[in-house]
Scaffold this motif. Structure first.
Motif, mmCIF file in Angstrom:
data_model
loop_
_atom_site.group_PDB
_atom_site.id
_atom_site.type_symbol
_atom_site.label_atom_id
_atom_site.label_comp_id
_atom_site.label_asym_id
_atom_site.label_seq_id
_atom_site.Cartn_x
_atom_site.Cartn_y
_atom_site.Cartn_z
ATOM 1 N N VAL A 101 0.842 -1.208 0.000
ATOM 2 C CA VAL A 101 0.000 0.000 0.000
ATOM 3 C C VAL A 101 0.870 1.247 0.000
ATOM 4 O O VAL A 101 0.658 2.189 -0.775
ATOM 5 C CB VAL A 101 -0.938 -0.007 1.227
ATOM 6 C CG1 VAL A 101 -1.689 1.312 1.335
ATOM 7 C CG2 VAL A 101 -1.923 -1.155 1.133
ATOM 8 N N GLY A 104 2.357 1.996 -3.296
ATOM 9 C CA GLY A 104 1.355 2.586 -4.185
ATOM 10 C C GLY A 104 1.113 4.052 -3.875
ATOM 11 O O GLY A 104 1.038 4.893 -4.769
ATOM 12 N N LEU A 105 1.021 4.384 -2.573
ATOM 13 C CA LEU A 105 0.760 5.772 -2.194
ATOM 14 C C LEU A 105 1.922 6.669 -2.612
ATOM 15 O O LEU A 105 1.726 7.784 -3.100
ATOM 16 C CB LEU A 105 0.535 5.868 -0.683
ATOM 17 C CG LEU A 105 -0.715 5.143 -0.141
ATOM 18 C CD1 LEU A 105 -0.778 5.257 1.371
ATOM 19 C CD2 LEU A 105 -1.975 5.712 -0.754
ATOM 20 N N LEU A 107 4.079 6.053 -4.957
ATOM 21 C CA LEU A 107 4.080 6.124 -6.421
ATOM 22 C C LEU A 107 3.080 7.162 -6.924
ATOM 23 O O LEU A 107 3.366 7.935 -7.832
ATOM 24 C CB LEU A 107 3.729 4.746 -6.982
ATOM 25 C CG LEU A 107 4.126 4.438 -8.413
ATOM 26 C CD1 LEU A 107 5.577 4.783 -8.647
ATOM 27 C CD2 LEU A 107 3.868 2.974 -8.702
ATOM 28 N N GLU A 108 1.922 7.205 -6.298
ATOM 29 C CA GLU A 108 0.927 8.212 -6.653
ATOM 30 C C GLU A 108 1.546 9.593 -6.554
ATOM 31 O O GLU A 108 1.386 10.445 -7.427
ATOM 32 C CB GLU A 108 -0.267 8.131 -5.690
ATOM 33 C CG GLU A 108 -1.551 7.659 -6.336
ATOM 34 C CD GLU A 108 -2.771 7.838 -5.437
ATOM 35 O OE1 GLU A 108 -3.730 7.071 -5.616
ATOM 36 O OE2 GLU A 108 -2.755 8.739 -4.574
ATOM 37 N N TYR A 111 4.004 10.244 -9.424
ATOM 38 C CA TYR A 111 3.349 10.547 -10.679
ATOM 39 C C TYR A 111 2.765 11.958 -10.668
ATOM 40 O O TYR A 111 2.850 12.689 -11.643
ATOM 41 C CB TYR A 111 2.218 9.551 -10.961
ATOM 42 C CG TYR A 111 2.689 8.179 -11.344
ATOM 43 C CD1 TYR A 111 2.030 7.058 -10.871
ATOM 44 C CD2 TYR A 111 3.775 8.003 -12.192
ATOM 45 C CE1 TYR A 111 2.446 5.794 -11.233
ATOM 46 C CE2 TYR A 111 4.205 6.744 -12.535
ATOM 47 C CZ TYR A 111 3.533 5.630 -12.059
ATOM 48 O OH TYR A 111 3.941 4.374 -12.411
ATOM 49 N N ALA A 112 2.216 12.348 -9.539
ATOM 50 C CA ALA A 112 1.581 13.661 -9.492
ATOM 51 C C ALA A 112 2.616 14.774 -9.491
ATOM 52 O O ALA A 112 2.444 15.803 -10.140
ATOM 53 C CB ALA A 112 0.691 13.761 -8.259
ATOM 54 N N PHE A 182 -4.172 7.812 5.503
ATOM 55 C CA PHE A 182 -5.460 7.137 5.395
ATOM 56 C C PHE A 182 -6.616 8.075 5.729
ATOM 57 O O PHE A 182 -7.652 8.070 5.062
ATOM 58 C CB PHE A 182 -5.494 5.899 6.308
ATOM 59 C CG PHE A 182 -4.617 4.777 5.831
ATOM 60 C CD1 PHE A 182 -4.370 3.683 6.638
ATOM 61 C CD2 PHE A 182 -4.022 4.803 4.572
ATOM 62 C CE1 PHE A 182 -3.570 2.641 6.206
ATOM 63 C CE2 PHE A 182 -3.203 3.778 4.137
ATOM 64 C CZ PHE A 182 -2.980 2.686 4.945
ATOM 65 N N ARG A 185 -7.324 10.417 2.877
ATOM 66 C CA ARG A 185 -7.953 9.733 1.744
ATOM 67 C C ARG A 185 -9.426 9.458 2.040
ATOM 68 O O ARG A 185 -10.294 9.613 1.177
ATOM 69 C CB ARG A 185 -7.200 8.439 1.430
ATOM 70 C CG ARG A 185 -5.837 8.695 0.789
ATOM 71 C CD ARG A 185 -5.032 7.422 0.619
ATOM 72 N NE ARG A 185 -5.592 6.523 -0.378
ATOM 73 C CZ ARG A 185 -5.374 6.600 -1.686
ATOM 74 N NH1 ARG A 185 -4.572 7.535 -2.157
ATOM 75 N NH2 ARG A 185 -5.931 5.734 -2.509
ATOM 76 N N VAL B 104 -9.428 3.507 0.098
ATOM 77 C CA VAL B 104 -8.365 4.188 0.838
ATOM 78 C C VAL B 104 -7.044 3.440 0.659
ATOM 79 O O VAL B 104 -6.000 4.047 0.436
ATOM 80 C CB VAL B 104 -8.709 4.270 2.341
ATOM 81 C CG1 VAL B 104 -7.510 4.755 3.135
ATOM 82 C CG2 VAL B 104 -9.891 5.199 2.556
ATOM 83 N N TRP B 105 -7.104 2.096 0.736
ATOM 84 C CA TRP B 105 -5.862 1.337 0.747
ATOM 85 C C TRP B 105 -5.329 1.002 -0.636
ATOM 86 O O TRP B 105 -4.239 0.456 -0.754
ATOM 87 C CB TRP B 105 -6.068 0.026 1.524
ATOM 88 C CG TRP B 105 -6.417 0.270 2.959
ATOM 89 C CD1 TRP B 105 -5.969 1.279 3.744
ATOM 90 C CD2 TRP B 105 -7.267 -0.531 3.774
ATOM 91 N NE1 TRP B 105 -6.504 1.170 4.999
ATOM 92 C CE2 TRP B 105 -7.308 0.054 5.061
ATOM 93 C CE3 TRP B 105 -7.998 -1.708 3.558
ATOM 94 C CZ2 TRP B 105 -8.037 -0.477 6.097
ATOM 95 C CZ3 TRP B 105 -8.730 -2.242 4.604
ATOM 96 C CH2 TRP B 105 -8.741 -1.611 5.867
ATOM 97 N N PRO B 107 -4.165 2.664 -3.869
ATOM 98 C CA PRO B 107 -3.886 3.862 -4.650
ATOM 99 C C PRO B 107 -4.033 3.557 -6.127
ATOM 100 O O PRO B 107 -3.797 2.426 -6.567
ATOM 101 C CB PRO B 107 -2.421 4.179 -4.303
ATOM 102 C CG PRO B 107 -2.055 3.264 -3.189
ATOM 103 C CD PRO B 107 -2.955 2.112 -3.230
ATOM 104 N N SER B 109 -2.421 3.611 -9.186
ATOM 105 C CA SER B 109 -1.050 3.855 -9.624
ATOM 106 C C SER B 109 -0.962 3.921 -11.125
ATOM 107 O O SER B 109 -0.554 2.962 -11.785
ATOM 108 C CB SER B 109 -0.135 2.741 -9.078
ATOM 109 O OG SER B 109 -0.275 2.699 -7.690
#
Lengths: 212, 112
Positions: A101, A104-105, A107-108, A111-112, A182, A185, B104-105, B107, B109
Motif C-alpha cells: 500500500v 502505491g501511495l 508512487l501516486e 506521478y503527481a 489514510f 484519503r 483508501v488502501w 492507490p 497507480s
C-alpha cells in the motif's frame, strides 16, 4: 265646503304616504346594497388569506417531512464513515500488504509531482517499511516512465502517532504536499464516493436526469 | 245672521283642524317609514354577514381538517421511508464500508 277641505287634506296625505313608501324602498335597498358590498369585499380578502395560509402550512409540512428523510440518510452515511474510520488502521496489520500500500501511495505522489527529488513524511513506526516502499516505488517509476526520481524520509516532521497510516509526499521545494494518509484519503471519499454509495445503499435515483 | 256666521266659521275651523290632523298623520307615517327602512336594512345586513361568517368558518374548519390529514399522511410516509433507509443501511452497510476502505488502501497507480 268642509267636504272640500277634507278632500284636499286626504289627497295631500295620500301623496305623502306614497312618497314615504317609495323613499322607504329606495333607502332600504341603498343601505343593504352598500353594506353587503363592503361585507363581500371583506370576506373575499379573508378567504384569500385563509387559502394562502393553508398553502403555506402544506408547504411547511412537506418540507419538514422531506428534511426528516434526508436527515435519516445523512445519519446513515455519517455512521458508515465513522465505522470506516475506526477500521482504517487494519491495513497496517499485515506488514507485506502494508508495504505494498505504501509503495502505491508513494508512487501516486511521484506521478503527481513529477520531480526528481521529493520528501516523504510518515509515522515513526513506519519508517522501516517506508524505506523499502520508496525503493520499490522508485524502481517502478523508472520502469513506467523512464525517469529518475528519489525520495527521502523527512524525519524532522513525522506524521503524528494518532494517524492510521499512509504517507505525505512533499515537493516543489517544500511548498506542495500530497496528503496520502489514510484519514485524508477517507476525507476525500466523503464527497467523491457519495454517488456510488447512494447507488449501493438505496439503489438508483428514479428522478435523476443528468448523468454527465 | 251672525249666529249663523259663527256657526259656519266654527265648522270651517273644525274642518281645518281635522284636515291638519290627517296631514299630520301622513307625515308621521313618513317618518316611521324612514326609520323602518333603516331597521329592516340593518336586519338584512346582519343576516347576510352572519351567513358569510358561517361560510368562512366552514371553509376554515374544512381546511384545518384537511391540513391535519395531510400532515399525518406525510409523516406516515416519512416514517416508512426512514424505516426503508435503516433497512437498506443494515443490509448494505458492511459492503459499503469494505468498498470505502479498499478505496483508501488501493492507490490508483497510473502515470499522469
Amino acid at each position: 265646503m268642509t267636504a272640500f277641505i277634507k278632500q284636499e287634506a286626504t289627497e295631500k296625505a295620500n301623496e305623502i304616504e306614497i312618497k314615504a313608501n317609495a323613499e322607504f324602498s329606495m333607502e332600504k335597498s341603498k343601505l343593504v346594497q352598500q353594506e353587503t358590498d363592503a361585507i363581500d369585499a371583506t370576506y373575499q380578502k379573508k378567504f384569500k388569506q385563509a387559502t394562502m395560509s393553508q398553502q403555506i402550512t402544506r408547504s411547511t409540512v412537506a418540507n419538514k417531512t422531506r428534511l426528516r428523510v434526508l436527515g435519516a440518510r445523512q445519519e446513515l452515511l455519517d455512521d458508515i464513515f465513522e465505522k470506516a474510520q475506526k477500521r482504517l488502521s487494519e491495513a497496517t496489520n499485515d506488514k507485506n500488504r502494508y508495504e505494498g500500500v505504501l509503495k502505491g501511495l508513494i508512487l501516486e505522489g511521484f506521478y503527481a509531482m513529477n520531480e526528481p527529488e521529493l520528501k516523504i513524511r510518515a509515522r515513526k513506526a513506519d519508517y522501516e517499511l517506508v524505506e523499502k516502499a520508496i525503493n520499490s516505488a522508485v524502481a517502478e517509476y523508472k520502469d513506467k516512465t523512464g525517469k529518475e526520481t528519489s525520495a527521502t524520509i523527512d524525519d524532522e516532521e513525522p506524521v503524528p502517532e494518532g494517524s492510521a497510516g499512509g504517507v505525505i509526499i512533499i515537493g516543489g521545494n517544500g511548498k506542495i504536499d500530497i496528503d496520502n494518509t489514510f484519514e485524508a484519503r477517507l476525507d476525500l471519499l466523503r464527497e467523491s464516493a457519495l454517488p456510488a454509495m447512494r447507488k449501493a445503499l438505496f439503489g438508483e435515483n428514479p428522478n435523476r436526469k443528468f448523468f454527465d | 245672521m251672525s249666529a249663523q256666521n259663527s256657526a259656519g266659521i266654527q265648522t270651517l275651523l273644525d274642518a281645518e283642524r281635522e284636515a291638519s290632523k290627517i296631514v299630520q298623520k301622513a307625515r308621521e307615517y313618513r317618518t316611521k317609514r324612514v326609520r323602518e327602512a333603516r331597521d329592516e336594512a340593518k336586519k338584512e345586513i346582519d343576516a347576510y354577514k352572519a351567513k358569510k361568517e358561517a361560510e368562512f368558518k366552514e371553509f376554515e374548519s374544512k381546511h384545518t381538517r384537511g391540513n391535519k390529514a395531510a400532515e399525518d399522511e406525510a409523516n406516515k410516509e416519512a416514517d416508512a421511508k426512514i424505516a426503508e433507509i435503516q433497512e437498506a443501511g443494515k443490509k448494505n452497510q458492511d459492503k459499503v464500508i469494505e468498498s470505502l476502505l479498499n478505496a483508501v488502501w488501493t492507490p490508483a497507480s497510473v502515470p499522469v
